[in-house]
Design a protein around this motif. Structure first.
Motif, PDB file in Angstrom:
ATOM      1  N   LYS A 131     -12.013 -14.970  -3.887  1.00 36.01           N
ATOM      2  CA  LYS A 131     -11.110 -15.973  -3.321  1.00 36.01           C
ATOM      3  C   LYS A 131     -10.183 -16.590  -4.379  1.00 36.01           C
ATOM      4  O   LYS A 131     -10.014 -17.804  -4.464  1.00 36.01           O
ATOM      5  N   LYS A 132      -9.598 -15.697  -5.184  1.00 39.55           N
ATOM      6  CA  LYS A 132      -8.654 -16.179  -6.201  1.00 39.55           C
ATOM      7  C   LYS A 132      -7.724 -15.037  -6.603  1.00 39.55           C
ATOM      8  O   LYS A 132      -8.061 -13.854  -6.469  1.00 39.55           O
ATOM      9  N   PRO A 133      -6.525 -15.379  -7.111  1.00 37.42           N
ATOM     10  CA  PRO A 133      -5.624 -14.335  -7.615  1.00 37.42           C
ATOM     11  C   PRO A 133      -6.143 -13.769  -8.927  1.00 37.42           C
ATOM     12  O   PRO A 133      -6.671 -14.521  -9.758  1.00 37.42           O
ATOM     13  N   ILE A 134      -6.010 -12.452  -9.108  1.00 39.33           N
ATOM     14  CA  ILE A 134      -6.494 -11.829 -10.337  1.00 39.33           C
ATOM     15  C   ILE A 134      -5.362 -11.190 -11.131  1.00 39.33           C
ATOM     16  O   ILE A 134      -5.577 -10.743 -12.260  1.00 39.33           O
ATOM     17  N   TYR A 135      -4.154 -11.159 -10.554  1.00 44.72           N
ATOM     18  CA  TYR A 135      -3.043 -10.523 -11.259  1.00 44.72           C
ATOM     19  C   TYR A 135      -1.723 -10.980 -10.672  1.00 44.72           C
ATOM     20  O   TYR A 135      -1.595 -11.100  -9.448  1.00 44.72           O
TER      21      TYR A 135
ATOM     22  N   SER B 207       3.451   1.656  -4.198  1.00 44.10           N
ATOM     23  CA  SER B 207       3.499   2.286  -5.513  1.00 44.10           C
ATOM     24  C   SER B 207       4.549   1.563  -6.350  1.00 44.10           C
ATOM     25  O   SER B 207       5.039   0.507  -5.975  1.00 44.10           O
ATOM     26  N   GLY B 208       4.892   2.148  -7.489  1.00 44.97           N
ATOM     27  CA  GLY B 208       5.856   1.513  -8.386  1.00 44.97           C
ATOM     28  C   GLY B 208       5.166   0.896  -9.585  1.00 44.97           C
ATOM     29  O   GLY B 208       3.937   0.695  -9.583  1.00 44.97           O
ATOM     30  N   PRO B 209       5.910   0.575 -10.641  1.00 44.19           N
ATOM     31  CA  PRO B 209       5.326   0.069 -11.892  1.00 44.19           C
ATOM     32  C   PRO B 209       4.418  -1.146 -11.735  1.00 44.19           C
ATOM     33  O   PRO B 209       3.350  -1.210 -12.341  1.00 44.19           O
ATOM     34  N   THR B 210       4.840  -2.128 -10.937  1.00 39.47           N
ATOM     35  CA  THR B 210       4.012  -3.330 -10.803  1.00 39.47           C
ATOM     36  C   THR B 210       2.689  -3.017 -10.111  1.00 39.47           C
ATOM     37  O   THR B 210       1.650  -3.594 -10.441  1.00 39.47           O
ATOM     38  N   VAL B 211       2.718  -2.111  -9.155  1.00 40.65           N
ATOM     39  CA  VAL B 211       1.504  -1.749  -8.415  1.00 40.65           C
ATOM     40  C   VAL B 211       0.553  -0.959  -9.309  1.00 40.65           C
ATOM     41  O   VAL B 211      -0.668  -1.188  -9.294  1.00 40.65           O
ATOM     42  N   LEU B 212       1.088  -0.034 -10.098  1.00 38.66           N
ATOM     43  CA  LEU B 212       0.237   0.733 -11.009  1.00 38.66           C
ATOM     44  C   LEU B 212      -0.463  -0.199 -11.992  1.00 38.66           C
ATOM     45  O   LEU B 212      -1.665  -0.058 -12.249  1.00 38.66           O
ATOM     46  N   SER B 213       0.279  -1.160 -12.522  1.00 35.49           N
ATOM     47  CA  SER B 213      -0.329  -2.130 -13.439  1.00 35.49           C
ATOM     48  C   SER B 213      -1.396  -2.955 -12.734  1.00 35.49           C
ATOM     49  O   SER B 213      -2.476  -3.199 -13.283  1.00 35.49           O
ATOM     50  N   ALA B 214      -1.100  -3.362 -11.511  1.00 34.17           N
ATOM     51  CA  ALA B 214      -2.056  -4.179 -10.754  1.00 34.17           C
ATOM     52  C   ALA B 214      -3.363  -3.441 -10.506  1.00 34.17           C
ATOM     53  O   ALA B 214      -4.444  -4.034 -10.538  1.00 34.17           O
ATOM     54  N   SER B 215      -3.277  -2.134 -10.283  1.00 35.96           N
ATOM     55  CA  SER B 215      -4.470  -1.362  -9.928  1.00 35.96           C
ATOM     56  C   SER B 215      -5.538  -1.403 -11.011  1.00 35.96           C
ATOM     57  O   SER B 215      -6.731  -1.317 -10.719  1.00 35.96           O
ATOM     58  N   ALA B 216      -5.114  -1.533 -12.274  1.00 39.97           N
ATOM     59  CA  ALA B 216      -6.080  -1.560 -13.372  1.00 39.97           C
ATOM     60  C   ALA B 216      -6.964  -2.799 -13.323  1.00 39.97           C
ATOM     61  O   ALA B 216      -8.041  -2.828 -13.927  1.00 39.97           O
ATOM     62  N   HIS B 217      -6.517  -3.830 -12.623  1.00 38.39           N
ATOM     63  CA  HIS B 217      -7.276  -5.078 -12.517  1.00 38.39           C
ATOM     64  C   HIS B 217      -8.196  -5.089 -11.303  1.00 38.39           C
ATOM     65  O   HIS B 217      -9.009  -5.997 -11.147  1.00 38.39           O
ATOM     66  N   MET B 218      -8.059  -4.097 -10.439  1.00 35.09           N
ATOM     67  CA  MET B 218      -8.777  -4.104  -9.159  1.00 35.09           C
ATOM     68  C   MET B 218     -10.051  -3.286  -9.280  1.00 35.09           C
ATOM     69  O   MET B 218     -10.115  -2.108  -8.919  1.00 35.09           O
ATOM     70  N   ARG B 219     -11.080  -3.902  -9.795  1.00 33.29           N
ATOM     71  CA  ARG B 219     -12.358  -3.239 -10.028  1.00 33.29           C
ATOM     72  C   ARG B 219     -13.211  -3.300  -8.758  1.00 33.29           C
ATOM     73  O   ARG B 219     -13.055  -4.179  -7.929  1.00 33.29           O
ATOM     74  N   ASP B 220     -14.138  -2.360  -8.625  1.00 25.80           N
ATOM     75  CA  ASP B 220     -15.037  -2.312  -7.458  1.00 25.80           C
ATOM     76  C   ASP B 220     -14.242  -2.347  -6.160  1.00 25.80           C
ATOM     77  O   ASP B 220     -14.469  -3.186  -5.281  1.00 25.80           O
ATOM     78  N   MET B 221     -13.326  -1.403  -6.044  1.00 24.86           N
ATOM     79  CA  MET B 221     -12.461  -1.330  -4.862  1.00 24.86           C
ATOM     80  C   MET B 221     -13.280  -1.111  -3.589  1.00 24.86           C
ATOM     81  O   MET B 221     -14.231  -0.326  -3.563  1.00 24.86           O
ATOM     82  N   ALA B 222     -12.904  -1.824  -2.544  1.00 25.01           N
ATOM     83  CA  ALA B 222     -13.497  -1.649  -1.214  1.00 25.01           C
ATOM     84  C   ALA B 222     -12.465  -2.100  -0.189  1.00 25.01           C
ATOM     85  O   ALA B 222     -11.658  -3.003  -0.474  1.00 25.01           O
ATOM     86  N   PRO B 223     -12.443  -1.476   1.001  1.00 28.83           N
ATOM     87  CA  PRO B 223     -11.474  -1.888   2.025  1.00 28.83           C
ATOM     88  C   PRO B 223     -11.583  -3.378   2.326  1.00 28.83           C
ATOM     89  O   PRO B 223     -12.682  -3.901   2.544  1.00 28.83           O
ATOM     90  N   GLY B 224     -10.448  -4.079   2.288  1.00 31.35           N
ATOM     91  CA  GLY B 224     -10.430  -5.510   2.575  1.00 31.35           C
ATOM     92  C   GLY B 224     -10.719  -6.390   1.381  1.00 31.35           C
ATOM     93  O   GLY B 224     -10.577  -7.612   1.460  1.00 31.35           O
TER      94      GLY B 224
ATOM     95  N   MET C 219       1.500 -10.445  -6.488  1.00 32.13           N
ATOM     96  CA  MET C 219       0.238 -11.121  -6.797  1.00 32.13           C
ATOM     97  C   MET C 219      -0.887 -10.389  -6.076  1.00 32.13           C
ATOM     98  O   MET C 219      -0.731  -9.986  -4.923  1.00 32.13           O
ATOM     99  N   VAL C 220      -1.998 -10.187  -6.774  1.00 30.08           N
ATOM    100  CA  VAL C 220      -3.170  -9.557  -6.159  1.00 30.08           C
ATOM    101  C   VAL C 220      -4.230 -10.620  -5.934  1.00 30.08           C
ATOM    102  O   VAL C 220      -4.641 -11.308  -6.872  1.00 30.08           O
ATOM    103  N   LEU C 221      -4.651 -10.740  -4.691  1.00 32.62           N
ATOM    104  CA  LEU C 221      -5.724 -11.666  -4.337  1.00 32.62           C
ATOM    105  C   LEU C 221      -7.033 -10.908  -4.211  1.00 32.62           C
ATOM    106  O   LEU C 221      -7.100  -9.883  -3.524  1.00 32.62           O
ATOM    107  N   ASP C 222      -8.068 -11.388  -4.885  1.00 33.13           N
ATOM    108  CA  ASP C 222      -9.415 -10.851  -4.706  1.00 33.13           C
ATOM    109  C   ASP C 222     -10.068 -11.674  -3.600  1.00 33.13           C
ATOM    110  O   ASP C 222     -10.429 -12.840  -3.805  1.00 33.13           O
TER     111      ASP C 222
END
Length: 412
Positions: free
Chosen positions: A228-232, A246-263, A221-224
């Motif tokens: 303050k909510k899960p996005i994937y 890394s791995g298939p689930t992580v690659l898929s998750a990355s497409a949902h993570m827009r405007d990346m910033a540390p934290g 699960m990816v938390l934004d």
């Protein structure tokens, strides 16, 4: 070198979109020249899907659009003009039998990506499309319209030029951002290139401590943290690396993570997704009872992979030397929390060079979605990854390349 120097259309880029466009235009009777800087066509096709090539997704056009978080609406005309069913029909007509697997992912029956690239190359040869190796500069008239291209050795003339040079991922395949630079030089707006479908970096020392550990059945699960909510959410394979995840689930998750910033994002893993918290607690009670006279740090062998045990023990806060028969209910609850909510804070994307897909590119606002022609430069067209569109894993990105390539080829 070829003798002829004047064509109806010139396609720059011999990848999925470029070859599809050249084939489509040539089938319309157009005299087409294909220019590719590599010594071989389709190099990136040959490494997709871990060498198996996820050709498309056996779904309706609507699903392709919905699976494209980066400007999916732009693709409406292209995907309806050349939907996944047409992609499948096209390759099977060229002698490449296909099969559909989990998630409607379509692969060649041979599991060999070279079969897809080779089919396109064979079709180009049948259609007598000449191929020239080299880098190009776009030539325009004073009016601004395209008049052809110049390579290092020769000028070629045509009233239509297609840029299908890819993005900037896997630069060893020739996809190094050249197309975006050519478009920008002609006055096009280019959205900054960034990685999509890419591994994630983390400064958490637990990741390198478990480097090489692959979890096959892991809840993700990816938390934004900003929203303050899960996005994937996903389930499947995940890999710990020296730099993060890394791995298939992580690659898929990355497409949902827009405007990346540390934290900004935290990945939360469920290490035991098949068990409810109540079932897992009962399992922990049984394991602790079974190993009641052993140290806690030596009692998790049946529960976890060896590399993960020291990390989970430390995160649980239970001293590794504590006897299992003295572990309290509160300590057991803490351990359960670690197993069901193993968090990894993300610091950024892995480098663009290792991404499966490039996000960003030529602005869709400056491209006619029905023809793929530039709205700024007459006679200039775009197709494939050079356009600012990007989709999830599952064959959608190659389908976008084929659809936009087909539409460009119909209109060159």
């Amino acid at each position: 070198m070829i003798d002829k120097d004047t064509f109806d259309a010139i396609v720059v880029g011999g990848g999925a979109a470029g070859m599809m466009a050249a084939v489509t235009a040539a089938e319309r009777g157009k005299a087409v020249l294909l220019i590719e800087k590599n010594d071989k066509l389709g190099r990136k096709i040959c490494i997709t899907g871990k060498g198996r090539c996820n050709v498309t997704n056996h779904c309706e056009p609507r699903t392709v659009i919905e699976s494209t978080p980066g400007n999916g609406r732009f693709l409406y005309s292209a995907v309806h003009a050349f939907p996944p069913q047409e992609t499948m029909r096209f390759f099977e007509s060229l002698g490449v039998p296909l099969k559909t697997e989990r998630g409607n992912r379509v692969f060649p029956v041979s599991d060999n990506a070279h079969d897809i690239a080779d089919a396109l190359v064979r079709r180009l040869k049948v259609l007598r499309v000449p191929v020239v190796q080299g880098n190009v500069r776009i030539v325009t008239a004073e009016s601004g319209a395209v008049t052809g291209v110049e390579t290092d050795s020769k000028a070629y003339h045509a009233p239509a030029v297609l840029l299908a040079c890819g993005g900037a991922s896997y630069p060893g395949t020739g996809s190094n951002g050249d197309g975006a630079r050519l478009a920008a030089a002609l006055g096009h707006t280019v959205t900054p290139l960034r990685p999509s479908l890419v591994a994630l970096e983390s400064s958490d020392p637990d990741c390198p401590a478990m480097q090489g550990l692959s979890l096959r059945n892991c809840g993700v699960m990816v938390l934004d943290n900003k929203k303050k909510k899960p996005i994937y959410t996903d389930f499947g394979e995940l890999l710990f690396t020296h730099f993060g995840l890394s791995g298939p689930t992580v690659l898929s998750a990355s497409a949902h993570m827009r405007d990346m910033a540390p934290g900004r994002y935290t990945v939360v893993l469920d290490l035991k997704p098949a068990l409810t918290e109540e079932q897992l607690d009962a399992r922990l009670l049984r394991d602790l009872e079974k190993n009641k006279n052993r140290n806690f740090g030596n009692a998790l062998d049946e529960l976890l992979p060896q590399k993960m045990i020291p990390v989970v023990v430390r995160r649980s806060g239970i001293p590794p030397e504590e006897k299992c028969n003295t572990v309290t209910r509160a300590q057991r609850a803490a351990l359960l929390g670690v197993l069901k909510r193993f968090s990894v804070e993300i610091s950024g994307f892995a480098p663009l060079s290792g991404a499966i897909v490039t996000a960003g590119g030529v602005s869709v606002k400056e491209i006619d979605p029905k023809t793929m022609q530039s709205k700024r430069i007459s006679g200039l067209y775009f197709a494939g990854e050079i356009i600012d569109v990007d989709a999830y894993t599952g064959g959608f990105n190659l389908q976008i390349a084929f659809s936009t390539g087909y539409v460009a080829g119909q209109n060159l």
